[in-house]
Design an enzyme around this catalytic site. Structure first.
Site, PDB file in Angstrom:
ATOM      1  N   ASP A 157       1.234  -1.300   0.265  1.00  0.00           N
ATOM      2  CA  ASP A 157       0.038   0.086  -0.102  1.00  0.00           C
ATOM      3  C   ASP A 157       0.963   1.286   0.036  1.00  0.00           C
ATOM      4  O   ASP A 157       2.166   1.162  -0.176  1.00  0.00           O
ATOM      5  CB  ASP A 157      -1.059  -0.040   1.048  1.00  0.00           C
ATOM      6  CG  ASP A 157      -2.367   0.605   0.778  1.00  0.00           C
ATOM      7  OD1 ASP A 157      -2.253   1.850   0.397  1.00  0.00           O
ATOM      8  OD2 ASP A 157      -3.137  -0.192   1.006  1.00  0.00           O
ATOM      9  N   HIS A 231      -3.059   2.846  -4.446  1.00  0.00           N
ATOM     10  CA  HIS A 231      -2.486   2.388  -3.310  1.00  0.00           C
ATOM     11  C   HIS A 231      -1.042   2.165  -3.429  1.00  0.00           C
ATOM     12  O   HIS A 231      -0.427   1.127  -2.851  1.00  0.00           O
ATOM     13  CB  HIS A 231      -3.384   1.197  -2.589  1.00  0.00           C
ATOM     14  CG  HIS A 231      -4.314   1.858  -2.010  1.00  0.00           C
ATOM     15  ND1 HIS A 231      -4.666   2.346  -0.738  1.00  0.00           N
ATOM     16  CD2 HIS A 231      -5.958   1.676  -2.679  1.00  0.00           C
ATOM     17  CE1 HIS A 231      -5.709   2.834  -0.343  1.00  0.00           C
ATOM     18  NE2 HIS A 231      -6.571   2.292  -1.528  1.00  0.00           N
ATOM     19  N   GLU A 309      -9.915   2.203  -5.301  1.00  0.00           N
ATOM     20  CA  GLU A 309      -9.747   3.704  -4.761  1.00  0.00           C
ATOM     21  C   GLU A 309      -8.425   4.341  -5.632  1.00  0.00           C
ATOM     22  O   GLU A 309      -7.772   5.110  -5.071  1.00  0.00           O
ATOM     23  CB  GLU A 309      -9.489   3.637  -3.331  1.00  0.00           C
ATOM     24  CG  GLU A 309     -10.435   3.321  -2.506  1.00  0.00           C
ATOM     25  CD  GLU A 309     -10.301   3.691  -0.920  1.00  0.00           C
ATOM     26  OE1 GLU A 309     -11.257   3.878  -0.119  1.00  0.00           O
ATOM     27  OE2 GLU A 309      -9.260   3.059  -0.488  1.00  0.00           O
TER      28      GLU A 309
HETATM   29  C1  ACM Z   1     -10.986  -0.912   0.533  1.00  0.00           C
HETATM   30  O1  ACM Z   1     -11.430  -1.097   1.472  1.00  0.00           O
HETATM   31  N1  ACM Z   1     -10.476  -0.062  -0.217  1.00  0.00           N
HETATM   32  C2  ACM Z   1     -11.043  -2.152  -0.318  1.00  0.00           C
END
Ligand code: ACM
Length: 592
Positions: A157, A231, A309
């Site tokens: 991440d 991420h 995201e």
């Molecule tokens: C997530 O909670 N962004 C998969």
């Protein structure tokens, strides 16, 4: 302990049983391999049978006055039968040091038990905060007690890349380290160049092999997640050429400072470009290298590639993305991400693995063989199942273990709440889909605000018991009041095991509403039955000599604080909660 099989996994279950019982009983409980005929009495017998009703993970547990028998089609079933046997024993079976002689009684019973779903997952985010190999083993030890069989490791991440990749040394030399900060994650002050980047860590490939083996020995698969193309700041910082954005070489692995603007909803607007560039061939070479090694290290058939995201605002400014769109006929940024996912799917499949991602991979067109993990509610999962894709349900509404489990005035601050009772309502199969596409469900523990194992435990338990029941038990056997009682029988076992859990289910629920412009009304309720709530408005600590809550309260004119505590059978059981009247007024006005 008698086993009647030469199967190494059966022997291993026998050894687990022997080790635990020998420890807590204070004398050796050996395992012997003898025929069943000889072993009728005064023994715990583990045997493999053939029984079509209980499947690969089910078991039969039979306790009589003469002995105990666990039988199953496969060793996994014996392992789960053993977990149930432990739950039937005195709580001292969980103790961490031998204390005293206990009367080791187990109720006479006859149990047939098997899971509803094959995918019973818990996700552990080891990127936002690094958890050591031994801590991950401890996580596995805890999850198997409630018959979870899948550990999803969120390995990469913005805050850290946690897995050694040969030939890409900067991922772990640079990408695994940030600056330790505390406070409210997301709002930390940006680190200065003088603050040491020594917080973090990673797993070597030997560590990974050791974890995979440890998990396998306990009938747990590990699902690796490499979260791309969003991420991905830790990867971008390690290899800035993977970015579309000039200047990425000045970025740093995130320490919890603000890097996204969430005020516009999904996807977020990035303040630094934390994405891999879909228009850059080097990105696919990089991912090929990573997936080759991930595929070799993890025997589980799936690789999870994230996809969630992913901000698009830097892509919108990139000439190479514009050229890619023109060349490939991509109409918008969702289609750009979809192009990326389809290429990544080919890479993952070329390593002999199945491709899985968060539900954002649906946007712009789903890759042909993708399995979808639905997190933004169930909608993505429903859409994917209707397209005949496999789905794992892990919706925020029921299964996000990073959310607060009680009132924000007492719980460590997170942006949303998920109470135990709501988690227990998790139902992985929506009415509108063919159940055969729902592989199962899982609960996710993100760790932005989880710094250590004690708090990990607090966040996971007891809510993971609720999710485990949703993925194991028949739908029509589930019953909240019954469950709540059974949860309570587990707490003394957690105390013996020295594992923390949240007592939030004992705390009251506060609701406020406006009566008129000068007054609010406060209603108190409880998640579980049988609790009495005592309160004060005079700032002193209420106990059972104080007024007992029976009907909605109107705070006296100048009161600043409502203090409450719950009791059961005359004994305090909840935590003392101080609720500012101003907070109740604010919520009343927000709820209008
Ligand atoms: C997530 O909670 N962004 C998969």
């Amino acid at each position: 302990i008698h086993i009647s099989s030469n199967d190494a996994s059966v022997k291993r279950v026998g050894d687990f049983l022997s080790k635990r019982l020998s420890f807590v009983m204070g004398h050796n409980m050996p395992v012997s391999n003898i025929s069943m005929k000889q072993s009728e009495n005064n023994s715990i017998r583990l045997s493999l049978i053939k029984d079509a009703t209980i499947g690969d993970e089910g078991y039969k547990l039979n306790v009589t006055k003469n002995g105990i028998s666990i039988s199953a089609n496969k060793p996994a079933g014996l392992f789960y039968g053993m977990q149930t046997l432990f739950q039937l024993m005195p709580k001292e079976v969980e103790e961490t040091k031998f204390t005293k002689d206990i009367k080791w009684e187990v109720p006479v019973c006859n149990v047939t038990d098997y899971p509803r779903f094959g995918w019973r997952g818990l996700m552990f985010d080891v990127s936002r905060h690094f958890f050591t190999k031994d801590e991950v083993k401890e996580f596995i030890d805890q999850m198997v007690k409630y018959k979870y069989n899948l550990l999803h490791l969120h390995l990469t991440d913005d805050e850290g890349w946690r897995i050694e990749i040969k030939g890409l040394p900067r991922l772990t030399e640079v990408g695994a380290w940030n600056v330790k900060k505390v406070g409210y994650f997301g709002t930390f002050s940006p680190p200065t160049p003088y603050e040491p980047r020594t917080y973090g860590g990673f797993y070597t490939q030997d560590d990974i092999r050791e974890l995979v083996k440890y998990a396998q020995d306990r009938f747990v698969n590990i699902l690796p997640e490499i979260d791309v193309p969003g991420h991905s700041l830790a990867a971008v910082v390690s290899y800035p050429e993977l970015s579309c954005t000039p200047g990425a070489d000045k970025y740093h692995v995130r320490s919890g400072e603000e890097i996204m603007d969430w005020s516009h909803g999904q996807p977020p607007v990035a303040l630094v470009d934390n994405t891999l560039c879909p228009a850059n061939e080097k990105v696919y070479e990089f991912l090929d290298k990573v997936m080759t090694q991930v595929a070799q290290l993890f025997p589980f058939p799936y690789i999870h590639v994230g996809g969630d995201e992913c901000p698009k605002n830097f892509w919108e400014k990139s000439d190479s993305i514009k050229a890619l769109m023109q060349r490939e006929g991509l109409k918008n940024m969702d289609e750009v991400q979809s192009y990326f996912e389809k290429r990544l799917e080919k890479i993952v499949e070329s390593k002999g693995k199945k491709f899985m991602g968060w539900d954002e991979i649906l946007q712009g067109g789903l890759a042909p063989s993708a399995t979808v993990m639905s997190w933004r509610g169930m909608a993505g999962g429903i859409e994917a199942a209707k397209m005949k894709h496999d789905v794992v349900m892990s919706p925020t509404d029921y299964a996000y273990l990073d959310y607060m489990q009680g009132d924000p005035v007492i719980e460590p601050h997170v942006y949303a709440t998920l109470r135990l009772k709501k988690a227990y309502q998790f139902e992985p199969v929506p009415d509108s889909v063919d159940p055969k596409y729902i592989l199962g469900g899982q609960a996710n523990l993100w760790t932005e605000q989880v710094y250590n194992m004690r708090h990990m435990e607090y966040m996971v338990w007891p809510r993971a018991m609720a999710i485990s029941e949703a993925v194991w038990s028949p739908k029509d056997k589930r019953n909240w009041n019954d469950f709540a009682g059974r949860v309570e029988t587990q707490f003394p076992r957690f105390d013996e095991a020295e594992v923390k859990y949240a007592p939030s289910m004992y705390d009251p629920i506060f609701t406020s509403s406006r009566v008129d412009s000068n007054h609010i009304k406060i209603e108190l309720s409880t998640e579980i039955n049988g609790l009495d709530i005592y309160y004060s408005f005079d700032n002193s600590f209420p106990d059972n000599f104080y007024p007992k809550y029976t009907s909605p309260l109107i705070p006296p004119e100048d009161a600043v604080m409502l203090k409450v505590i719950t009791y059961r059978n005359g004994k305090p059981i909840g935590r003392m909660i101080s609720m500012p009247i101003k907070e109740m007024e604010k919520r009343a006005d927000e709820n209008k």
